[in-house]
Design an enzyme around this catalytic site. Structure first.
Site, PDB file in Angstrom:
ATOM      1  N   CYS A 144       0.362   1.731   0.402  1.00  0.00           N
ATOM      2  CA  CYS A 144      -0.887   1.994  -0.327  1.00  0.00           C
ATOM      3  C   CYS A 144      -0.782   3.307  -1.111  1.00  0.00           C
ATOM      4  O   CYS A 144      -0.701   4.385  -0.521  1.00  0.00           O
ATOM      5  CB  CYS A 144      -2.023   2.047   0.684  1.00  0.00           C
ATOM      6  SG  CYS A 144      -3.587   2.687   0.055  1.00  0.00           S
ATOM      7  N   CYS A 161      -3.562   5.798  -0.423  1.00  0.00           N
ATOM      8  CA  CYS A 161      -3.366   6.364   0.926  1.00  0.00           C
ATOM      9  C   CYS A 161      -2.355   7.498   0.884  1.00  0.00           C
ATOM     10  O   CYS A 161      -2.559   8.550   1.498  1.00  0.00           O
ATOM     11  CB  CYS A 161      -2.863   5.289   1.891  1.00  0.00           C
ATOM     12  SG  CYS A 161      -4.000   3.917   2.166  1.00  0.00           S
TER      13      CYS A 161
END
Length: 145
Positions: free
Chosen positions: A69, A72
């Protein structure tokens, strides 16, 4: 002397009793003698997650994330900055939702990154999406800690 708080050691997971007014005094674990607070988020598996959630008397902020991600990965250093400011009043954990799929499913994580704030083992607030350190700290503090 103030009321003792239970604090889970990030190293050996022993449960320590620390007077609330001594949290800022760099307390160490009674079992392994390591620092109880590192000023950094702690990556945990399911067992450690449960222990920190249910046995810490301080709030626990969890970053549900995944290695693939992009947002993230962008938020990770911001979460680390927030940890350096929020500890020792809040324990910060990181849960890789790919490695710990049961945790993601059990807590209904639908998008990542998702921050969830727990107190006494119960979720009290949730925020989805990447945030800067200042935003993370402001959001946590706004939850009437």
């Amino acid at each position: 002397m103030s009321t003792p708080l239970h604090i889970v050691c990030p190293h050996c997971e022993a449960i320590n009793r620390v007077p609330a007014d001594r949290l800022d005094a760099a307390p160490t674990c009674g079992r392994c003698h390591e620092a109880l607070f590192q000023g950094a988020p702690l990556a945990v598996n399911e067992a450690a997650f449960q222990k920190h959630l249910t046995r810490n008397d301080i709030p626990v902020l969890v970053d549900f994330w995944a290695t693939w991600c992009g947002p993230c990965r962008m938020m990770a250093p911001e979460f680390a900055k927030a940890a350096s400011q929020l500890e020792p009043r809040v324990r910060l954990l990181k849960v890789d939702t790919d490695a710990e799929q049961n945790l993601g499913a059990r807590h209904g994580i639908r998008s990542i990154p998702t921050l969830a704030l727990f107190r006494g083992g119960r979720e009290i607030a949730r925020q989805a999406g990447a945030m800067q350190a200042a935003g993370i700290m402001q959001w946590v503090r706004s939850q009437s800690l």
